[in-house]
Motif scaffolding. Sequence first.
Motif, PDB file in Angstrom:
ATOM      1  N   UNK A  30      24.862 -10.207 -12.851  1.00 27.05           N
ATOM      2  CA  UNK A  30      23.547  -9.599 -13.108  1.00 27.05           C
ATOM      3  C   UNK A  30      22.611  -9.882 -11.938  1.00 27.05           C
ATOM      4  N   UNK A  31      22.649 -11.131 -11.458  1.00 31.17           N
ATOM      5  CA  UNK A  31      21.774 -11.493 -10.356  1.00 31.17           C
ATOM      6  C   UNK A  31      22.066 -10.629  -9.114  1.00 31.17           C
ATOM      7  N   UNK A  32      23.370 -10.480  -8.829  1.00 36.79           N
ATOM      8  CA  UNK A  32      23.757  -9.677  -7.669  1.00 36.79           C
ATOM      9  C   UNK A  32      23.261  -8.249  -7.806  1.00 36.79           C
ATOM     10  N   UNK A  33      23.428  -7.686  -9.026  1.00 40.52           N
ATOM     11  CA  UNK A  33      23.006  -6.301  -9.236  1.00 40.52           C
ATOM     12  C   UNK A  33      21.499  -6.176  -9.037  1.00 40.52           C
ATOM     13  N   UNK A  34      20.758  -7.145  -9.573  1.00 38.41           N
ATOM     14  CA  UNK A  34      19.301  -7.101  -9.417  1.00 38.41           C
ATOM     15  C   UNK A  34      18.905  -7.212  -7.949  1.00 38.41           C
ATOM     16  N   UNK A  35      19.626  -8.049  -7.213  1.00 40.36           N
ATOM     17  CA  UNK A  35      19.336  -8.184  -5.782  1.00 40.36           C
ATOM     18  C   UNK A  35      19.460  -6.832  -5.084  1.00 40.36           C
ATOM     19  N   UNK A  36      20.538  -6.110  -5.452  1.00 39.50           N
ATOM     20  CA  UNK A  36      20.759  -4.808  -4.812  1.00 39.50           C
ATOM     21  C   UNK A  36      19.605  -3.864  -5.142  1.00 39.50           C
ATOM     22  N   UNK A  37      19.232  -3.833  -6.432  1.00 37.08           N
ATOM     23  CA  UNK A  37      18.136  -2.939  -6.826  1.00 37.08           C
ATOM     24  C   UNK A  37      16.851  -3.341  -6.109  1.00 37.08           C
ATOM     25  N   UNK A  38      16.619  -4.657  -6.061  1.00 36.49           N
ATOM     26  CA  UNK A  38      15.378  -5.125  -5.446  1.00 36.49           C
ATOM     27  C   UNK A  38      15.331  -4.734  -3.962  1.00 36.49           C
ATOM     28  N   UNK A  39      16.462  -4.914  -3.294  1.00 33.57           N
ATOM     29  CA  UNK A  39      16.497  -4.573  -1.871  1.00 33.57           C
ATOM     30  C   UNK A  39      16.148  -3.106  -1.676  1.00 33.57           C
ATOM     31  N   UNK A  40      16.662  -2.259  -2.576  1.00 31.77           N
ATOM     32  CA  UNK A  40      16.363  -0.820  -2.445  1.00 31.77           C
ATOM     33  C   UNK A  40      14.900  -0.523  -2.697  1.00 31.77           C
ATOM     34  N   UNK A  41      14.358  -1.178  -3.697  1.00 27.91           N
ATOM     35  CA  UNK A  41      12.934  -0.956  -3.976  1.00 27.91           C
ATOM     36  C   UNK A  41      12.114  -1.359  -2.749  1.00 27.91           C
ATOM     37  N   UNK A  42      12.502  -2.482  -2.153  1.00 30.38           N
ATOM     38  CA  UNK A  42      11.731  -2.949  -1.002  1.00 30.38           C
ATOM     39  C   UNK A  42      11.795  -1.961   0.157  1.00 30.38           C
ATOM     40  N   UNK A  43      13.008  -1.448   0.402  1.00 31.58           N
ATOM     41  CA  UNK A  43      13.128  -0.488   1.502  1.00 31.58           C
ATOM     42  C   UNK A  43      12.291   0.751   1.215  1.00 31.58           C
ATOM     43  N   UNK A  44      12.361   1.241  -0.022  1.00 29.36           N
ATOM     44  CA  UNK A  44      11.613   2.470  -0.291  1.00 29.36           C
ATOM     45  C   UNK A  44      10.120   2.186  -0.308  1.00 29.36           C
ATOM     46  N   UNK A  45       9.752   0.984  -0.750  1.00 26.97           N
ATOM     47  CA  UNK A  45       8.325   0.631  -0.717  1.00 26.97           C
ATOM     48  C   UNK A  45       7.834   0.609   0.718  1.00 26.97           C
ATOM     49  N   UNK A  46       8.661   0.014   1.564  1.00 26.09           N
ATOM     50  CA  UNK A  46       8.338  -0.078   2.970  1.00 26.09           C
ATOM     51  C   UNK A  46       8.050   1.307   3.553  1.00 26.09           C
ATOM     52  N   UNK A  47       8.959   2.248   3.285  1.00 29.72           N
ATOM     53  CA  UNK A  47       8.784   3.598   3.818  1.00 29.72           C
ATOM     54  C   UNK A  47       7.604   4.300   3.183  1.00 29.72           C
ATOM     55  N   UNK A  48       7.480   4.117   1.857  1.00 26.75           N
ATOM     56  CA  UNK A  48       6.436   4.859   1.153  1.00 26.75           C
ATOM     57  C   UNK A  48       5.055   4.380   1.570  1.00 26.75           C
ATOM     58  N   UNK A  49       4.911   3.075   1.743  1.00 25.00           N
ATOM     59  CA  UNK A  49       3.596   2.552   2.131  1.00 25.00           C
ATOM     60  C   UNK A  49       3.192   3.189   3.460  1.00 25.00           C
ATOM     61  N   UNK A  50       4.145   3.257   4.359  1.00 26.81           N
ATOM     62  CA  UNK A  50       3.853   3.865   5.648  1.00 26.81           C
ATOM     63  C   UNK A  50       3.547   5.345   5.518  1.00 26.81           C
ATOM     64  N   UNK A  51       4.407   6.049   4.778  1.00 21.30           N
ATOM     65  CA  UNK A  51       4.259   7.509   4.690  1.00 21.30           C
ATOM     66  C   UNK A  51       2.973   7.885   3.978  1.00 21.30           C
ATOM     67  N   UNK A  52       2.569   7.087   2.987  1.00 25.62           N
ATOM     68  CA  UNK A  52       1.409   7.487   2.193  1.00 25.62           C
ATOM     69  C   UNK A  52       0.114   6.991   2.811  1.00 25.62           C
ATOM     70  N   UNK A  53       0.131   5.766   3.314  1.00 26.77           N
ATOM     71  CA  UNK A  53      -1.143   5.206   3.772  1.00 26.77           C
ATOM     72  C   UNK A  53      -1.407   5.434   5.261  1.00 26.77           C
TER      73      UNK A  53
END
Length: 560
Positions: free
Chosen positions: A61-84
């Motif tokens: 479960x921890x590993x799966x959450x890590x993967x999801x979290x990493x993806x959220x972070x990458x998309x957050x990174x891009x979205x913050x840039x693209x939107x702001x």
Amino acid sequence: MNKLFFIRHYFLPTAFFSLVINLLQIAPMFYMMQLYSRVIVTRSEEAFWLLSILLLVALLVMGALEIVKARILVSANNAIDAIIAPDLLKKMVEGATSPEQNPYHYALKDLHTVRTFLTGHGIIQVMEALWLPFYLLIMYLMHPLMVFVLAIGILLMGCVTVVNEYLTSPALAEANTASRNTSRFVDSAMQNAEVVNAMGMLPSLTRRWASLNDRVMALQTRASNRAGTISGSTKFLRILIGAMGSGVGTYIVLKNQTFSPGLMMAGGIMFAKALGPIEYIITGWKNITDARSAYFRLDKFFKQINDNPPVIMELPPPTGQISLEHVTFGIRSNNRIILKDISFSLAAGEALGVVGPSASGKSSLARLLVGVWKPLQGVIRMDGADISNWPSEKLGGYIGYLPQDIELFAGTIAENIARLDEPDSEQVLAAAKLAGLNEIILQMPNGYDTQIGEGGAVLSGGQRQRIGFARALYGSPRILVLDEPNASLDTAGETALVNALQQIKAAGITTILITHNPNYLSNVTKLLILQNGTVAAFGAKDWVLAQAQQAKNQQAQVST
Ligand SMILES: Nc1ncnc2c1ncn2[C@@H]1O[C@H](COP(=O)(O)OP(=O)(O)O)[C@@H](O)[C@H]1O
Ligand SMILES: [Mg+2]
């Protein structure tokens, strides 16, 4: 609500995942404890398998959450840039035209700092620190002495942090300021390289740089020495406290028979777990405060500039009628009035000449007319509508502006004429022809596709000015504001300009022409004389000229 809110929106899922992952990370510790305290004692193979399977599930479960979290972070990174970021750039450029505020050059860098912190290692460590009370509680349940020792350790490290902040922050800030000044000095030396080389200024320039740089080095040495001392003591403390986890555990075992070796080991691990984030907060304190102050600077910046442009009805394209009603402009921060109570109006298609001595406010009037500066008092209306109500992107399409100091952009000639938009060849050609520039451009190596270099370095002053003129004519401007358009033109350029002015007049474009050259006044119908920021005369050209002549004659009579 501004767009920074968006950052907070990404912050929550990251925080949530970090907390859960952190909780699951202590599964191996419980596993080990159970192995020691139960499985070994009871010798139950069943319990062994059950515990092992539970551990496996928790880690999966921890590993799966890590993967999801990493993806959220990458998309957050891009979205913050693209939107702001695009919004930020827009506001930075808008803010840079204000004569009042210091331009906020660092907004994009600040966004990068906040983004790196929120989507990187930093925030996760801060999140882990939130678990501290939980760890303390478990340790307390094991044995209060453990919490007591840890609390003293944390207190000590906290003191070190405060001392660290107190000693290194001002030293670092001073070193950074000095280093920024030095690089600014180098920048201006590079910009003025021609002057420096031509007039043998290199030795004194080098001397100045060396003294600036010496100071930077001295300040940096001081800051680094302090930081080194602090980080050494922190490391000592952390390892000592970490080792004391097992020490205290053993001590409790010695004193108290019910405390098992399993608990002792768990205590040691808890200790380490609680210390990790604290150590980060100490060593990464600068990152945290940097991100925090960058965030607050951005927030303040977003708030100070009006976020919502006035909602207005869709206005029809203006005809070019323009009027100024008691317009006063000045710079609040130094209490200076530059233009006082200016009123005049022009019908659509009229051409106005503006003359006046240097520093009488001609260029300031031009900036007000094109809307980059806003009047302190009074209004400027185009077809009856206050121009400050127009969104700048819309208004810009109807305005042609040739500033006194032209700035071109790195890119092709066509792109520069087309105002950095995708060039529409027909319109580019029309503007270039009107500016009398077509033949000159065709002689260049790649014609309209010639790259003009940074700031138009490849071109002569006159060519830059004429490209700036064509850029002002591009599209279908209704109002043309030309600030000393003949400043660096040769005779051929001047002839082209006079011809262009005739055609512009024929096309019915309202023109405001700031000039000292009487040749160009032949095309204007009205004349405004500015003196010391006030209108000395305004009216039909011949009338104003006659008045000025009369005044001169009277003066001559008085003095004789
Ligand atoms: N960005 C600015 N900040 C402060 N003062 C300014 C600025 N721009 C112009 N001024 C001042 O306003 C006065 C009028 O300048 P300007 O409009 O450039 O005159 P002109 O174009 O007639 O030579 C000058 O005294 C100048 O110092
Ligand atoms: Mg000027």
